[in-house]
Motif scaffolding. Sequence first.
Motif, short mmCIF file in Angstrom:
data_model
loop_
_atom_site.label_atom_id
_atom_site.label_comp_id
_atom_site.label_asym_id
_atom_site.label_seq_id
_atom_site.Cartn_x
_atom_site.Cartn_y
_atom_site.Cartn_z
N LEU A 280 60.41 -4.15 138.68
CA LEU A 280 61.71 -4.67 138.00
C LEU A 280 62.26 -3.92 136.74
O LEU A 280 61.44 -3.30 136.06
CB LEU A 280 60.87 -6.21 137.50
N GLN A 281 63.46 -3.77 136.80
CA GLN A 281 64.11 -3.07 136.01
C GLN A 281 64.89 -3.87 134.74
O GLN A 281 65.32 -3.15 133.85
CB GLN A 281 65.42 -2.26 136.58
N SER A 282 64.72 -5.20 134.74
CA SER A 282 65.15 -6.01 133.68
C SER A 282 64.39 -5.80 132.60
O SER A 282 63.19 -5.35 132.62
CB SER A 282 65.27 -7.36 133.90
N SER A 283 65.08 -5.63 131.33
CA SER A 283 63.84 -5.50 130.10
C SER A 283 64.58 -6.05 128.75
O SER A 283 65.59 -6.67 128.73
CB SER A 283 64.04 -3.87 129.83
N VAL A 284 63.78 -5.80 127.82
CA VAL A 284 64.17 -6.38 126.36
C VAL A 284 64.51 -5.27 125.53
O VAL A 284 63.66 -4.43 125.23
CB VAL A 284 63.23 -7.60 125.82
N ASN A 285 65.66 -5.07 125.15
CA ASN A 285 66.06 -4.05 124.09
C ASN A 285 65.69 -4.63 122.57
O ASN A 285 66.19 -5.56 122.23
CB ASN A 285 67.41 -3.68 124.27
N VAL A 286 64.87 -3.88 121.92
CA VAL A 286 64.37 -4.36 120.61
C VAL A 286 64.94 -3.12 119.65
O VAL A 286 64.68 -2.05 119.77
CB VAL A 286 62.76 -4.50 120.60
N SER A 287 65.38 -3.86 118.58
CA SER A 287 65.73 -2.97 117.46
C SER A 287 65.33 -3.55 116.02
O SER A 287 65.23 -4.75 116.10
CB SER A 287 67.18 -2.95 117.17
N ALA A 288 64.82 -2.75 115.21
CA ALA A 288 64.39 -3.51 114.00
C ALA A 288 64.38 -2.50 112.69
O ALA A 288 64.52 -1.08 112.98
CB ALA A 288 62.90 -3.77 114.20
N LEU A 289 64.38 -3.08 111.77
CA LEU A 289 64.45 -2.12 110.45
C LEU A 289 63.55 -2.61 109.58
O LEU A 289 63.29 -3.78 109.34
CB LEU A 289 65.87 -2.49 109.76
N TRP A 290 62.43 -1.77 109.01
CA TRP A 290 61.45 -1.86 107.97
C TRP A 290 61.55 -1.10 106.75
O TRP A 290 61.62 0.09 106.81
CB TRP A 290 59.99 -1.59 108.93
N LYS A 291 61.84 -1.71 105.60
CA LYS A 291 62.07 -1.08 104.56
C LYS A 291 60.80 -1.55 103.63
O LYS A 291 60.63 -2.54 103.26
CB LYS A 291 63.31 -1.46 103.75
N ASN A 292 60.28 -0.15 102.96
CA ASN A 292 59.28 -0.46 102.01
C ASN A 292 59.57 0.47 100.47
O ASN A 292 60.06 1.27 100.67
CB ASN A 292 58.06 0.14 102.36
N TYR A 293 59.64 -0.16 99.45
CA TYR A 293 60.04 0.60 98.27
C TYR A 293 59.15 0.28 97.08
O TYR A 293 58.46 -0.71 97.11
CB TYR A 293 61.40 0.31 97.87
N LEU A 294 59.13 1.04 96.08
CA LEU A 294 58.49 1.09 94.65
C LEU A 294 59.48 1.60 93.71
O LEU A 294 59.80 2.57 93.99
CB LEU A 294 57.06 1.70 94.86
N GLY A 295 59.70 0.72 92.93
CA GLY A 295 60.77 1.15 91.70
C GLY A 295 60.46 0.89 90.41
O GLY A 295 59.44 0.14 89.93
#
Length: 354
Positions: free
Chosen positions: A144-159
């Motif tokens: 099967l060639q059907s799929s799930v396209n996943v995109s994500a952003l993960w931000k970590n900071y110290l200030g």
Amino acid sequence: MTADSAGDQRLSSLHTRSAAFPAINSHSEPALQGDGYGFVNDADSLLDNLKNIYDEGVALDGQSRGILVIPGDQTELVEQLENADNDITSFAAGGHFALLTQDKNWVVVGGSEFIGSGRFIYDEGDANRLRFATILGLFSLGELQSSVNVSALWKNYLGLNYRFSLENMPNTRIGLTAKLQNISVIERKISIEDYDEDKLFDRGRDVENSIQANADLGIEHQVDNWLFGLEFNDIYQQEIEGPEGTRYQQRTHISSNINYRANWASLRLDADLTPQKGFGELSSRRAYTLSGLLPVSDKLQLLLGYSWLHSGNDSNLPTVGLHYRLGELLRIEAQFSYAGPREFGGGASLQLPL
């Protein structure tokens, strides 16, 4: 009996407004604040649909190995694939902390924020692949060639946050947060066969990291019972290329807020002047939120809010919560947002004097 204003003693405000906490050194002791939140939007029921597709595919695969598959057995799986086309699910979670130091003009801040989205892409060729497989009596889930396209952003900071006022502008407070942050850009095309993997993401394959120094700038001006604020998040801008070649353009996010305080309540309007930038399956998002704090007692307040969201897949969002305060710095907050049985979230914050 009065409601908390935007210039109260809540360290949690600093995570979105750099000038929110008072600049005058009037606190008798240090304090520590921490919070966490989560929100899920599976209004399309994509998670359930994927589980059904995977289970149906595994069953068909097992029948094929036993030479028990016949033409027509693929019909239900094909219908499930077609119905799931372009279904979307998204998830957001994070947490922050703030430490009011012994030198109380300075506040150490940090946090981690994750937002991800997946979209099901139906490959029309899968219908023919399944039809021929049942005719031949041979089927493998990996075809099967059907799929799930996943995109994500993960931000970590110290200030480190610092707030001050100018001598000739005593009613204006300026806040600056200098920070070191890491932005992880995540993207992957997940096949149906991989859906049940124990480790869906590999840091070396599906994640691109960028470490940078950055800063947030906030300005707030008091006029009688009104407070007007302007915030610039991530002054430094850059472009990051994801593992699949999609480019994430990090831009300065500009927002504003208007607060009104009265004896009976405090009202606040927050507005995104520029959209929060999207990436891949993550659409750009712009929010306008109206909220109010209504005193229930000297210590307890009721939060009521409503957000209008301009985004690809999000509904407008009502929010209800409670704020509890005791003494100079003790604060407990909890809130819950609900747009539907598969679109909801909440968060809590605790601030304690040390």
